[in-house]
Design a protein around this motif. Structure first.
Motif, PDB file in Angstrom:
ATOM      1  N   THR A 271      12.876  -2.897   8.711  1.00  0.00           N
ATOM      2  CA  THR A 271      12.322  -2.642  10.040  1.00  0.00           C
ATOM      3  C   THR A 271      13.178  -1.646  10.799  1.00  0.00           C
ATOM      4  OG1 THR A 271      11.450  -4.886  10.130  1.00  0.00           O
ATOM      5  CG2 THR A 271      11.612  -3.711  12.200  1.00  0.00           C
ATOM      6  N   GLU A 272      12.504  -0.639  11.376  1.00  0.00           N
ATOM      7  CA  GLU A 272      13.141   0.277  12.325  1.00  0.00           C
ATOM      8  C   GLU A 272      12.244   0.334  13.545  1.00  0.00           C
ATOM      9  OE1 GLU A 272      14.336   4.131  11.059  1.00  0.00           O
ATOM     10  OE2 GLU A 272      15.060   3.422   9.112  1.00  0.00           O
ATOM     11  N   ALA A 273      12.806  -0.056  14.704  1.00  0.00           N
ATOM     12  CA  ALA A 273      12.011  -0.174  15.938  1.00  0.00           C
ATOM     13  C   ALA A 273      10.824  -1.092  15.682  1.00  0.00           C
ATOM     14  CB  ALA A 273      11.593   1.197  16.443  1.00  0.00           C
ATOM     15  N   LEU A 274       9.578  -0.575  15.822  1.00  0.00           N
ATOM     16  CA  LEU A 274       8.409  -1.432  15.647  1.00  0.00           C
ATOM     17  C   LEU A 274       7.683  -1.189  14.332  1.00  0.00           C
ATOM     18  CD1 LEU A 274       6.912  -1.241  19.247  1.00  0.00           C
ATOM     19  CD2 LEU A 274       8.509  -2.911  18.313  1.00  0.00           C
ATOM     20  N   THR A 275       8.269  -0.396  13.443  1.00  0.00           N
ATOM     21  CA  THR A 275       7.597  -0.082  12.173  1.00  0.00           C
ATOM     22  C   THR A 275       8.477  -0.502  10.995  1.00  0.00           C
ATOM     23  OG1 THR A 275       8.529   2.155  12.170  1.00  0.00           O
ATOM     24  CG2 THR A 275       6.349   1.865  13.160  1.00  0.00           C
ATOM     25  N   ARG A 276       7.806  -0.745   9.857  1.00  0.00           N
ATOM     26  CA  ARG A 276       8.528  -1.051   8.626  1.00  0.00           C
ATOM     27  C   ARG A 276       8.525   0.184   7.739  1.00  0.00           C
ATOM     28  NH1 ARG A 276       5.270  -6.115   8.230  1.00  0.00           N
ATOM     29  NH2 ARG A 276       6.397  -7.676   9.443  1.00  0.00           N
ATOM     30  N   LYS A 277       9.678   0.523   7.204  1.00  0.00           N
ATOM     31  CA  LYS A 277       9.800   1.724   6.370  1.00  0.00           C
ATOM     32  C   LYS A 277      10.302   1.341   4.984  1.00  0.00           C
ATOM     33  CE  LYS A 277      10.527   4.804  10.303  1.00  0.00           C
ATOM     34  NZ  LYS A 277      11.362   5.843  10.908  1.00  0.00           N
ATOM     35  N   PRO A 278       9.816   2.033   3.934  1.00  0.00           N
ATOM     36  CA  PRO A 278      10.251   1.711   2.572  1.00  0.00           C
ATOM     37  C   PRO A 278      11.757   1.871   2.425  1.00  0.00           C
ATOM     38  CG  PRO A 278       8.336   3.171   2.554  1.00  0.00           C
ATOM     39  CD  PRO A 278       8.808   3.103   3.968  1.00  0.00           C
ATOM     40  N   ALA A 279      12.359   0.992   1.624  1.00  0.00           N
ATOM     41  CA  ALA A 279      13.802   1.050   1.359  1.00  0.00           C
ATOM     42  C   ALA A 279      14.034   0.746  -0.112  1.00  0.00           C
ATOM     43  CB  ALA A 279      14.540   0.050   2.247  1.00  0.00           C
ATOM     44  N   GLU A 280      15.208   1.088  -0.590  1.00  0.00           N
ATOM     45  CA  GLU A 280      15.543   0.878  -2.002  1.00  0.00           C
ATOM     46  C   GLU A 280      16.347  -0.396  -2.206  1.00  0.00           C
ATOM     47  OE1 GLU A 280      14.480   2.570  -4.656  1.00  0.00           O
ATOM     48  OE2 GLU A 280      13.236   3.737  -3.269  1.00  0.00           O
ATOM     49  N   VAL A 281      17.189  -0.756  -1.220  1.00  0.00           N
ATOM     50  CA  VAL A 281      18.073  -1.903  -1.407  1.00  0.00           C
ATOM     51  C   VAL A 281      18.308  -2.588  -0.061  1.00  0.00           C
ATOM     52  CG1 VAL A 281      20.152  -0.472  -1.121  1.00  0.00           C
ATOM     53  CG2 VAL A 281      20.308  -2.651  -2.356  1.00  0.00           C
ATOM     54  N   ALA A 282      18.473  -3.920  -0.094  1.00  0.00           N
ATOM     55  CA  ALA A 282      18.839  -4.710   1.084  1.00  0.00           C
ATOM     56  C   ALA A 282      20.013  -5.592   0.692  1.00  0.00           C
ATOM     57  CB  ALA A 282      17.662  -5.571   1.553  1.00  0.00           C
ATOM     58  N   GLY A 283      21.065  -5.561   1.519  1.00  0.00           N
ATOM     59  CA  GLY A 283      22.287  -6.295   1.205  1.00  0.00           C
ATOM     60  C   GLY A 283      22.436  -7.556   2.034  1.00  0.00           C
ATOM     61  N   PRO A 284      23.560  -8.247   1.901  1.00  0.00           N
ATOM     62  CA  PRO A 284      23.792  -9.500   2.640  1.00  0.00           C
ATOM     63  C   PRO A 284      23.696  -9.284   4.154  1.00  0.00           C
ATOM     64  CG  PRO A 284      25.482  -9.139   0.979  1.00  0.00           C
ATOM     65  CD  PRO A 284      24.693  -7.881   1.041  1.00  0.00           C
ATOM     66  N   GLY A 285      22.941 -10.159   4.817  1.00  0.00           N
ATOM     67  CA  GLY A 285      22.760 -10.060   6.265  1.00  0.00           C
ATOM     68  C   GLY A 285      21.558  -9.250   6.676  1.00  0.00           C
ATOM     69  N   ASP A 286      20.980  -8.462   5.767  1.00  0.00           N
ATOM     70  CA  ASP A 286      19.813  -7.647   6.116  1.00  0.00           C
ATOM     71  C   ASP A 286      18.575  -8.529   6.275  1.00  0.00           C
ATOM     72  OD1 ASP A 286      20.748  -5.048   6.351  1.00  0.00           O
ATOM     73  OD2 ASP A 286      20.732  -4.719   4.177  1.00  0.00           O
ATOM     74  N   ILE A 287      17.731  -8.144   7.245  1.00  0.00           N
ATOM     75  CA  ILE A 287      16.419  -8.771   7.397  1.00  0.00           C
ATOM     76  C   ILE A 287      15.393  -7.763   6.892  1.00  0.00           C
ATOM     77  CG2 ILE A 287      14.728  -9.636   9.059  1.00  0.00           C
ATOM     78  CD1 ILE A 287      17.096 -10.575  10.772  1.00  0.00           C
ATOM     79  N   CYS A 288      14.658  -8.142   5.850  1.00  0.00           N
ATOM     80  CA  CYS A 288      13.764  -7.185   5.208  1.00  0.00           C
ATOM     81  C   CYS A 288      12.433  -7.855   4.894  1.00  0.00           C
ATOM     82  CB  CYS A 288      14.398  -6.632   3.926  1.00  0.00           C
ATOM     83  SG  CYS A 288      14.744  -7.919   2.709  1.00  0.00           S
ATOM     84  N   ALA A 289      11.513  -7.075   4.359  1.00  0.00           N
ATOM     85  CA  ALA A 289      10.198  -7.593   3.965  1.00  0.00           C
ATOM     86  C   ALA A 289       9.934  -7.161   2.528  1.00  0.00           C
ATOM     87  CB  ALA A 289       9.115  -7.051   4.896  1.00  0.00           C
ATOM     88  N   VAL A 290       9.329  -8.068   1.726  1.00  0.00           N
ATOM     89  CA  VAL A 290       9.028  -7.740   0.334  1.00  0.00           C
ATOM     90  C   VAL A 290       7.562  -8.038   0.056  1.00  0.00           C
ATOM     91  CG1 VAL A 290      11.387  -8.203  -0.448  1.00  0.00           C
ATOM     92  CG2 VAL A 290       9.689 -10.035  -0.534  1.00  0.00           C
ATOM     93  N   ALA A 291       6.982  -7.290  -0.849  1.00  0.00           N
ATOM     94  CA  ALA A 291       5.600  -7.494  -1.273  1.00  0.00           C
ATOM     95  C   ALA A 291       5.573  -7.680  -2.782  1.00  0.00           C
ATOM     96  CB  ALA A 291       4.739  -6.302  -0.859  1.00  0.00           C
TER      97      ALA A 291
END
Length: 634
Positions: A271-291
Motif C-alpha cells: 500500500t502507498e497512500a490509498l492505492t496498492r502497487k505491485p511489489a517483489e518482496v515484503a519483509g518482517p513488519g511489512d503490511i502487504c496484500a497477496v492474491a
C-alpha cells in the motif's frame, strides 16, 4: 534482535466522531502522498457509500505514508490503520490492533474519554501496546484540555495500566487544520507554535517501536483482513511477522482447522497512500496484500513450507444482539416500491434477489470478512438467526443487502443470553449521556422504565450534565428515538458492552399499539383524513398496502385494524360542502433503524431495494386474534 528502522506500524483509535479519519487525511496530504493537481475529498479513508452517508467509519482500512525526516535521513514508511469508532464494529478494531506495534489514542478536547474510548484503550492495553495520547479539536469553544487529560489518566488507572503504559507522550492537535504541537495551547485555540503535523510525525517515530525479528526464523505472516478484486479474486491483507514473502513464492497455508496446504503467491501488493502497487518482496513488519489463495480466511497463517508454524487465531468478543433474517414473504414480494413490479423511479428492471439460496449465500459471504458476526440455522429453511455486536452493525448489513437488490424479512432485534450457574444472564451496556440540565428528569425517567441504574453523574458547570447508566442491552432497543424526542434533539448518548448480569425481568419500551391495514388496496386521502385522529400515519396516499401491514402508530396501547383504502362514496346529488379541501398531516417516514426500534415481538420488517415496510408476522387478522386468545388462556 535485528530491527527494521525504516518502518512503523500504528493504529489510530478513538470514540466515534473524535476526528480519526480527518487526522489521517491531514497526514496523507502533508506527507506528499498526492500530486498537486489531484482533487481530494474530505475523509478520504471513508470510501464506502454508507460511511459517507452516516459520517462514521465502518471498516478498518490501512494506508501508508512515506515520511522524510527533517534531518535528511532515509524516508520511513508509516503504516496507519484507521479503525471504526463505534462499538458495534469492535471486531474491526481488534483485527486492526493485531497488525500494529502501538496506538494513537485520539480524545476530543471537549467531550473527553467516552465509552468507545474505554473499549479501544482496554484492547490496546491488553495487547501490551504503547499508547500516544492525542488531544484533538483544541479549537473547540468548550475545550477543557486539562480536565480531559486528567480524565484520561483516571481511565488508564481504571483499566489497570502498568507504569510503562501510563507514561505516555501527549500531542495537542487540530486535525481539521492539519496542526499539531507538543506544547499545550489555551482552551479553544489552535496550537500557535506549529503550522503542520511535524511534531506528531516525530512523536510517532520516537515512541512507536520499530518491528523486530529473528533473522534465522522461518516465514510467518498473519492474515488480518480480506478484500476482493475483479481481476485478482480474493485478496488477503496480512502482516509479515518473520522471514520474507515474495511474488511467485510457494508457501504453507495453515488453515483454521490446523490442516496445511502448499499454495503459490500469484501477486504481491504493497500500500502507498490509498492505492496498492505491485511489489517483489515484503519483509518482517511489512503490511502487504497477496492474491492467489481463493478460500483463505481471517486469522490464518502463511508459513514456510519446510517449517510451518501457525500464529494464534484472532479472537473477538462474543455477539450481544441477534435478529432473524429471511426471504421476503409478503404479498408484494418482487413488486418494488409501487407494488406494480417495476422500479418506482426509472421503470427499469431490477435484479431482485428473493430466494432462500441467494440470501444464504450472501450471509455466508459476509462471514468471510466479518469476524464478529455469527449465522445460525432456525426451524425454517428460509430464515436464519444473525448475531452481531449491536443493532447498528446488523442494520448496516441489512442496508448493504437491500442496496444489492435483496428482498428480506427482518425480525425484531433480540439479546443473546447465556446460562451462568443455572441462571439466565443477559448483556448489559454502559450508557454515557450528555444532556442540558433541564432534560435530566426526562432522561432519568426513560432509564427508569428500561431498568437502567445510574452509576455516575458529573456537571462540568457549562449547563450540561454527564450521566452514566448500566442498562440491559434490550432496554436500548428503541431508545434512541424516544431519547431524542425527550431531550428536544439536544442529547448525546453512547453505549458500550459492559458484560452480563442476571435477567432483569419484563421491559415495556413501547406504550402505543399499531394501526394495521385490514385489507389489500391503495391508500386513499379520504381514508387517511378520517384515520389521522387515531394516531400517527407512516404512509402517503397512493401507496400499495396489504392485510397485516402496519400503516401507523395508534394513540392507544392496543392494536387497531383499520381500512385505509376506503373511498369516498359518490352520488348524483350536489353537496354544499363538496369542494371543501381536507388537509392531511404529513406522514412520519421511518428509516430502517427507526423501523427496527419501532418493531414489537409480533411484528417484523419487510425490506426491499425501494422501501421499508413494517408488518405483522401473522398477516391474517383472524389468525392473530386466535393466537392472542390462546396466549391469554395460557
Amino acid at each position: 534482535m535485528p530491527t527494521r528502522n525504516d518502518i512503523r506500524n500504528v493504529a489510530i483509535v478513538a470514540h466515534v466522531d473524535h476526528g480519526k479519519t480527518t487526522l489521517v487525511d491531514a497526514m496523507l496530504k502533508q506527507a506528499g502522498a498526492f500530486a498537486a493537481h489531484q482533487h481530494l475529498d474530505d475523509r478520504m479513508m471513508d470510501s464506502n457509500d454508507l460511511e459517507r452517508e452516516k459520517g462514521i467509519t465502518i471498516l478498518a482500512k490501512n494506508t501508508a505514508v512515506k515520511y522524510h525526516p527533517k534531518d535528511g535521513g532515509a524516508p520511513i514508511t508509516i503504516n496507519i490503520i484507521d479503525t471504526p469508532g463505534h462499538a458495534d464494529f469492535g471486531g474491526e478494531v481488534e483485527r486492526g490492533l493485531s497488525m500494529v506495534d502501538a496506538v494513537v489514542l485520539l480524545v476530543d478536547a471537549s467531550e473527553g474519554p467516552l465509552p468507545q474510548t474505554r473499549f479501544v484503550l482496554r484492547k490496546a492495553l491488553t495487547a501490551r501496546l504503547p499508547v500516544i495520547l492525542c488531544i484533538n479539536k483544541t479549537d473547540r469553544p468548550d475545550a477543557r484540555i486539562d480536565e480531559v487529560i486528567n480524565e484520561t489518566y483516571d481511565l488508564f488507572l481504571d483499566l489497570d495500566a502498568d507504569e510503562d503504559q501510563i507514561e505516555f507522550p501527549i500531542v495537542y492537535a487540530c486535525a481539521r487544520d492539519g496542526v499539531a504541537s507538543l506544547t499545550k495551547p489555551e482552551n479553544g485555540t489552535v496550537p500557535a507554535d506549529s503550522d503542520n503535523l511535524e511534531p506528531f510525525f516525530s512523536t510517532i517515530l520516537e515512541h512507536v517501536p520499530a518491528p523486530t525479528y529473528d533473522a534465522d526464523a522461518p516465514l510467518q505472516a498473519h492474515v488480518t483482513n480480506l478484500d476482493a478484486d475483479n481481476f485478482l479474486g480474493r485478496i488477503a491483507l496480512l502482516r509479515v511477522e518473520q522471514g520474507e514473502l515474495r511474488k511467485g513464492q510457494t508457501v504453507a497455508w495453515i488453515k483454521r482447522d490446523g490442516s496445511i496446504q502448499n499454495v503459490r503467491i500469484s501477486e504481491l501488493l504493497m500500500t502507498e497512500a490509498l492505492t496498492r502497487k505491485p511489489a517483489e518482496v515484503a519483509g518482517p513488519g511489512d503490511i502487504c496484500a497477496v492474491a492467489g489463495i481463493g478460500d483463505i480466511m481471517i486469522g490464518e497463517t502463511l508459513a514456510d513450507t519446510e517449517n510451518p508454524i501457525a500464529l494464534p487465531l484472532i479472537t473477538v468478543d462474543e455477539p450481544a444482539i441477534s435478529m432473524t433474517i429471511g426471504t421476503n414473504t409478503s404479498p408484494l414480494v418482487g413488486k418494488g416500491g409501487s407494488g406494480k413490479g417495476a422500479d418506482a423511479k426509472s421503470g427499469a428492471k431490477v435484479d431482485r434477489k428473493v430466494t432462500a439460496r441467494q440470501v444464504k449465500d450472501r450471509l455466508d459471504r459476509e462471514l468471510i470478512g466479518n469476524v464478529s458476526l455469527r449465522v445460525l440455522d432456525t426451524e425454517r429453511p428460509d430464515a436464519w438467526e444473525v448475531q452481531g455486536r449491536g443493532e447498528l452493525a446488523l442494520a448496516i448489513l441489512i442496508e448493504t443487502m437491500r442496496r444489492e437488490g435483496f428482498e428480506l424479512t427482518v425480525g425484531k432485534p433480540q439479546v443473546v443470553t447465556r446460562e451462568v450457574n443455572g441462571k439466565t444472564h443477559e448483556p448489559v451496556e454502559r450508557l454515557t449521556v450528555d444532556v442540558p440540565e433541564e432534560h435530566m428528569g426526562a432522561v432519568t425517567q426513560l432509564m427508569g422504565i428500561r431498568k437502567g441504574r445510574m452509576d455516575n453523574m458529573s456537571n462540568h458547570g457549562s449547563g450540561w450534565v454527564r450521566m452514566e447508566f448500566v442498562v440491559p442491552s434490550r432496554g436500548l432497543i428503541g431508545f434512541r428515538t424516544e431519547f431524542l424526542t425527550g431531550t428536544r434533539g439536544t442529547g448525546i448518548a453512547h453505549s458500550i458492552h459492559e458484560g452480563y448480569e442476571p435477567w432483569f425481568g419484563t421491559l415495556t419500551t413501547r406504550n402505543n399499539g399499531s394501526l394495521v391495514a385490514d385489507r389489500s388496496g391503495v391508500v386513499t386521502a379520504f381514508a387517511m383524513t378520517n384515520l389521522q385522529e387515531r394516531g400517527v400515519l407512516f404512509i402517503d396516499p397512493g401507496t400499495e398496502v396489504y392485510e397485516g401491514m402496519i400503516v401507523g402508530e395508534n394513540s392507544r396501547a392496543d392494536d387497531m385494524d383499520v381500512n385505509i383504502t376506503k373511498e369516498k362514496k359518490l352520488t348524483n346529488m350536489r353537496s354544499s360542502n363538496a369542494d371543501v379541501a381536507e388537509s392531511i398531516v404529513p406522514p412520519r417516514k421511518l428509516s430502517l433503524e427507526q423501523s427496527l426500534e419501532f418493531c414489537r415481538e409480533d411484528e417484523c420488517i419487510e425490506v426491499t431495494p425501494e422501501t421499508v415496510r413494517i408488518r405483522k408476522v401473522v398477516l391474517d387478522a383472524k389468525d392473530r386474534g386466535r393466537t392472542a386468545s390462546r396466549a391469554k388462556k395460557g
